[in-house]
Design a protein around this motif. Structure first.
Motif, PDB file in Angstrom:
ATOM      1  N   GLU A  56       0.855  -1.169   0.000  1.00 16.66           N
ATOM      2  CA  GLU A  56       0.000   0.000   0.000  1.00 16.66           C
ATOM      3  C   GLU A  56       0.901   1.231   0.000  1.00 16.66           C
ATOM      4  OE1 GLU A  56      -2.490   0.499   3.436  1.00 16.66           O
ATOM      5  OE2 GLU A  56      -3.953   1.620   2.262  1.00 16.66           O
ATOM      6  N   THR A  63      -3.891   7.186  -1.259  1.00 21.07           N
ATOM      7  CA  THR A  63      -3.558   5.786  -0.979  1.00 21.07           C
ATOM      8  C   THR A  63      -3.766   4.979  -2.250  1.00 21.07           C
ATOM      9  OG1 THR A  63      -4.261   5.981   1.321  1.00 21.07           O
ATOM     10  CG2 THR A  63      -4.103   3.765   0.433  1.00 21.07           C
ATOM     11  N   LYS A  64      -2.827   4.097  -2.564  1.00 18.77           N
ATOM     12  CA  LYS A  64      -2.932   3.263  -3.763  1.00 18.77           C
ATOM     13  C   LYS A  64      -2.428   1.865  -3.439  1.00 18.77           C
ATOM     14  CE  LYS A  64      -1.441   3.151  -8.609  1.00 18.77           C
ATOM     15  NZ  LYS A  64      -2.735   3.150  -9.262  1.00 18.77           N
ATOM     16  N   SER A  65      -3.215   0.865  -3.777  1.00 15.86           N
ATOM     17  CA  SER A  65      -2.791  -0.527  -3.616  1.00 15.86           C
ATOM     18  C   SER A  65      -1.890  -0.893  -4.789  1.00 15.86           C
ATOM     19  CB  SER A  65      -4.002  -1.460  -3.590  1.00 15.86           C
ATOM     20  OG  SER A  65      -4.771  -1.205  -2.444  1.00 15.86           O
ATOM     21  N   SER A  71       5.093   0.315 -10.790  1.00 17.62           N
ATOM     22  CA  SER A  71       3.952   1.246 -10.779  1.00 17.62           C
ATOM     23  C   SER A  71       4.498   2.661 -10.837  1.00 17.62           C
ATOM     24  CB  SER A  71       3.134   1.076  -9.495  1.00 17.62           C
ATOM     25  OG  SER A  71       2.623  -0.229  -9.384  1.00 17.62           O
TER      26      SER A  71
END
Length: 75
Positions: A56, A63-65, A71
């Motif tokens: 995470e 917030t980004k999973s 990424s």
């Protein structure tokens, strides 16, 4: 604001006052790479996770999973 990357391992990196940084942490699953570059009022982040790893990414209210692989995103 700080950068928090959570997985089985936890990496916290404070980035206030720096325009560019890159680094990694070695885990039992492999290396986790994180880099960022501030330019024109925006910050570009790149995170690379080893196979079979999730994390995470938290930066301020964002917030980004994340899943295995690379990424990239701009905030």
């Amino acid at each position: 604001q700080g950068l928090t990357l959570l997985s089985k391992d936890r990496l916290i990196d404070e980035i206030d006052g720096l325009d560019y940084a890159t680094g990694y942490i070695t885990t039992v699953k492999g290396k986790i790479f994180v880099s960022y570059k501030k330019e024109g009022g925006k910050t570009e982040f790149t995170v690379s996770l080893p196979e079979n790893t999730t994390a995470e990414f938290v930066y301020g209210d964002f917030t980004k999973s994340l899943e295995s692989g690379v990424s990239c995103f701009v905030l």
